[in-house]
Design a protein around this motif. Structure first.
Motif, PDB file in Angstrom:
ATOM      1  N   ASN A   1      -1.775   4.035 -18.009  1.00 38.52           N
ATOM      2  CA  ASN A   1      -2.998   4.239 -18.769  1.00 38.52           C
ATOM      3  C   ASN A   1      -3.679   5.491 -18.234  1.00 38.52           C
ATOM      4  O   ASN A   1      -4.197   5.508 -17.122  1.00 38.52           O
ATOM      5  CB  ASN A   1      -3.899   3.011 -18.599  1.00 38.52           C
TER       6      ASN A   1
ATOM      7  N   LYS B   1      -6.370  11.171 -23.973  1.00 35.52           N
ATOM      8  CA  LYS B   1      -7.473  11.667 -24.772  1.00 35.52           C
ATOM      9  C   LYS B   1      -6.957  12.775 -25.674  1.00 35.52           C
ATOM     10  O   LYS B   1      -6.299  13.697 -25.220  1.00 35.52           O
ATOM     11  CB  LYS B   1      -8.567  12.208 -23.847  1.00 35.52           C
ATOM     12  N   ARG B   2      -7.234  12.651 -26.930  1.00 35.49           N
ATOM     13  CA  ARG B   2      -6.691  13.615 -27.867  1.00 35.49           C
ATOM     14  C   ARG B   2      -7.465  14.915 -27.791  1.00 35.49           C
ATOM     15  O   ARG B   2      -8.678  14.944 -27.759  1.00 35.49           O
ATOM     16  CB  ARG B   2      -6.780  13.056 -29.274  1.00 35.49           C
TER      17      ARG B   2
ATOM     18  N   ARG C   1      -3.635  -2.843 -35.226  1.00 37.02           N
ATOM     19  CA  ARG C   1      -3.846  -1.946 -34.109  1.00 37.02           C
ATOM     20  C   ARG C   1      -2.580  -1.846 -33.258  1.00 37.02           C
ATOM     21  O   ARG C   1      -2.218  -0.801 -32.774  1.00 37.02           O
ATOM     22  CB  ARG C   1      -4.999  -2.459 -33.246  1.00 37.02           C
TER      23      ARG C   1
ATOM     24  N   SER D   1      -8.393   6.124 -32.693  1.00 35.28           N
ATOM     25  CA  SER D   1      -9.826   6.108 -32.951  1.00 35.28           C
ATOM     26  C   SER D   1     -10.161   4.973 -33.924  1.00 35.28           C
ATOM     27  O   SER D   1      -9.310   4.482 -34.647  1.00 35.28           O
ATOM     28  CB  SER D   1     -10.270   7.444 -33.532  1.00 35.28           C
TER      29      SER D   1
ATOM     30  N   THR E   1      -1.579   8.809 -27.832  1.00 32.51           N
ATOM     31  CA  THR E   1      -3.003   9.127 -27.835  1.00 32.51           C
ATOM     32  C   THR E   1      -3.820   7.895 -28.199  1.00 32.51           C
ATOM     33  O   THR E   1      -3.312   6.918 -28.726  1.00 32.51           O
ATOM     34  CB  THR E   1      -3.317  10.254 -28.836  1.00 32.51           C
ATOM     35  N   ARG E   2      -5.056   8.005 -27.884  1.00 33.32           N
ATOM     36  CA  ARG E   2      -5.999   6.944 -28.181  1.00 33.32           C
ATOM     37  C   ARG E   2      -6.152   6.787 -29.692  1.00 33.32           C
ATOM     38  O   ARG E   2      -6.214   7.779 -30.417  1.00 33.32           O
ATOM     39  CB  ARG E   2      -7.353   7.337 -27.575  1.00 33.32           C
TER      40      ARG E   2
ATOM     41  N   ASN F   1      -0.261   6.463 -21.676  1.00 32.19           N
ATOM     42  CA  ASN F   1      -0.967   5.783 -22.761  1.00 32.19           C
ATOM     43  C   ASN F   1      -2.432   6.193 -22.780  1.00 32.19           C
ATOM     44  O   ASN F   1      -2.979   6.623 -21.762  1.00 32.19           O
ATOM     45  CB  ASN F   1      -0.834   4.270 -22.569  1.00 32.19           C
ATOM     46  N   ASN F   2      -3.043   6.014 -23.931  1.00 26.19           N
ATOM     47  CA  ASN F   2      -4.479   6.297 -24.077  1.00 26.19           C
ATOM     48  C   ASN F   2      -4.856   7.705 -23.672  1.00 26.19           C
ATOM     49  O   ASN F   2      -5.914   7.934 -23.081  1.00 26.19           O
ATOM     50  CB  ASN F   2      -5.301   5.322 -23.240  1.00 26.19           C
TER      51      ASN F   2
END
Lengths: 254, 228
Positions: B182, B214-215, B9, A229, A226-227, B211-212
């Motif tokens: 992505n 959206k939660r 990160r 934040s 997940t992204r 990847n990435n």
């Protein structure tokens, strides 16, 4: 999109583009509001009522003939059309040059209605000025009354009420109807927004979900990352230390 | 300072090891382990169809996850065109893969230890003029043979499949390929083309890492409150 679109998908699409739908709605509704309130000039309405009764040809009795009445009611439709024809309107333009209107303008301004199953016609005139609307309505009624015997075999035309040129109460504008315009704008923009979001969803051919991967790549999805934040990045350090302390504690007491 | 944040990160499995993302990497590790029962998956290549899809992030986090599992892990930054591995782990890139392949350094010299136990890194090294030829060399093959004996797991970060041929060349030296996608950024036909390119060189596709993503608030519930 070979899968059938079930209700949940539809809701998801709408939920995803809710900001877009709301944006379109707010935009269109405010445009409609500004147009109705500030740009469009208020329109006033004045009306006269005319009753038409064909003179019975063999009027020996004073009895009311049901057929006669029915015929008159049918004829009302004819009269409604006659009022709007140049035969009447040209006369109005000629006799009342102070209106400075052409026959075309006039026919756009007037609207003739009949109350169902009665012999009463209403001539409704709309204009930016109430007084002018009333004068035009009166003029049309008078011309109609004087002209109709030459066109039709009727003499029994009477004007029930004339439009008051100087009303005691200041007349309210009938248009633009702000509420109605806003409601139309609301519905239309809602439909446009929802439609647009479905078009966007349909045009979006990117891979987004596990199902997409399975369907188009025929490969399993091993992980969904997940992204991260922004605030999670910042607080991550303190979060992990506090948790690891707690974890150790739990391990020992076990 | 910015570099430190950058590092944070990248390696969320280290900085926030209880986060749902770290959990996702652990389940990725498990899924890879169980996806191959008969064949041994020792060398895993991570690639994507286009640039900026998060290959380096995924491969670095996965490497840490394997190392945390007690395996001796080597992470090779084979993206010699746009190296990032040294930055993620804050190591020098003076020598690396390119210096080994061009016979300028020995294998032992370029393998650097990280602060994570069991995790070793071979950075990309100075940017060479001919990365594809280097990766296709016999020296590369023999190097991989040597490394297979020394490490339990070897993870390779590669350039994008559709941009350059490097990933295809590396795929033939790997036991399995992970395709990073992505989410919401890669068109279907692009992803399909990337997969076909890899299959053409007989790569063993392990699967996709989305990847990435959206939660969703509904999913957050499962991850965050379980066990807390």
């Amino acid at each position: 999109m070979s899968r059938e679109l079930d209700l949940r998908d539809i809701f998801q699409v709408i939920q995803k583009r809710l900001w877009l739908i709301v944006l379109i709605m707010v935009l269109i509704c405010s445009l409609v509001g500004v147009y109705s309130v500030f740009i469009k000039k208020p329109v006033y309405e004045a009306s006269t009522k005319i009753v038409v009764n064909q003179t019975p040809s063999n009027s020996g009795t004073n009895q009311l003939d049901l057929n006669q009445i029915n015929t008159n009611i049918q004829l009302i439709n004819t009269y409604k059309e006659i009022i709007k024809t140049p035969a009447i309107l040209d006369q109005v333009v000629e006799s009342y040059p102070e209106f400075q209107l052409t026959t075309e303008d006039l026919s756009n301004k007037i609207n003739v209605n009949s109350v169902n199953n009665t012999q009463v016609m209403t001539v409704v005139v709309r204009d930016l000025s109430y007084v002018k609307a009333a004068e035009i309505a009166n003029a049309i009624s008078k011309v109609f009354k004087s002209e109709i015997p030459t066109i039709f075999n009727v003499e029994n035309v009477s004007i029930l009420n004339e439009a008051k040129t100087e009303p005691s109460v200041r007349p309210q504008p009938v248009g633009p109807n702000i509420i109605l315009n806003l409601m139309i704008g609301f519905v239309v923009s809602l439909m446009a927004g929802v439609g647009l979001s479905f078009v966007l969803e349909y045009l979006d051919d990117t891979i987004k979900t596990e199902e997409d991967v399975k369907e188009f790549l025929e490969m399993p999805t091993l992980a969904m990352i997940t992204r991260v934040s922004q605030n999670e990045q910042e607080s991550s350090q303190s979060y992990s230390t506090s948790i690891s302390g707690g974890k150790d504690h739990v391990t020992i007491t076990k | 300072m910015s570099r430190l944040q950058n590092k944070k990160r990248h390696l969320i499995v280290l900085t926030n090891s209880r986060s749902p993302i770290a959990e996702a990497y652990r389940s990725l590790r498990t899924n890879i382990d169980f996806s191959s029962v008969d064949q041994r998956t020792q060398v895993i290549m991570v690639t994507s169809s286009g640039p900026e899809e998060g290959k380096s992030t995924v491969v670095a986090n996965l490497a840490v996850t394997y190392a945390q599992d007690g395996r001796k892990v080597l992470l090779i930054d084979a993206d010699m065109r746009k190296p990032t591995g040294h930055r993620t782990f804050q190591l020098t890139n003076r020598t690396g893969l390119s210096s080994v392949l061009s016979n300028q350094s020995d294998l032992e010299e370029v393998i650097q230890q990280t602060e994570v136990p069991n995790l070793y890194i071979m950075t990309a090294g100075p940017i060479p003029p001919n990365p594809a030829e280097m990766l296709n060399s016999n020296r590369m093959k023999s190097m991989m043979q040597l490394l297979r004996e020394q490490f339990d797991m070897i993870l390779i970060d590669t350039p994008p499949v559709l941009a350059v041929t490097d990933a295809q060349l590396l795929a033939s030296n790997s036991d399995g390929v992970l395709l990073v996608i992505n989410s919401g950024k890669v068109k279907k036909d692009i992803a399909i083309k990337a997969k076909e390119n890899l299959l053409r060189v007989n790569a063993r596709m392990l699967g996709v890492v989305l990847n990435n993503v959206k939660r969703k608030t509904s999913e957050e519930y499962y991850y965050y409150y379980y066990g807390n």
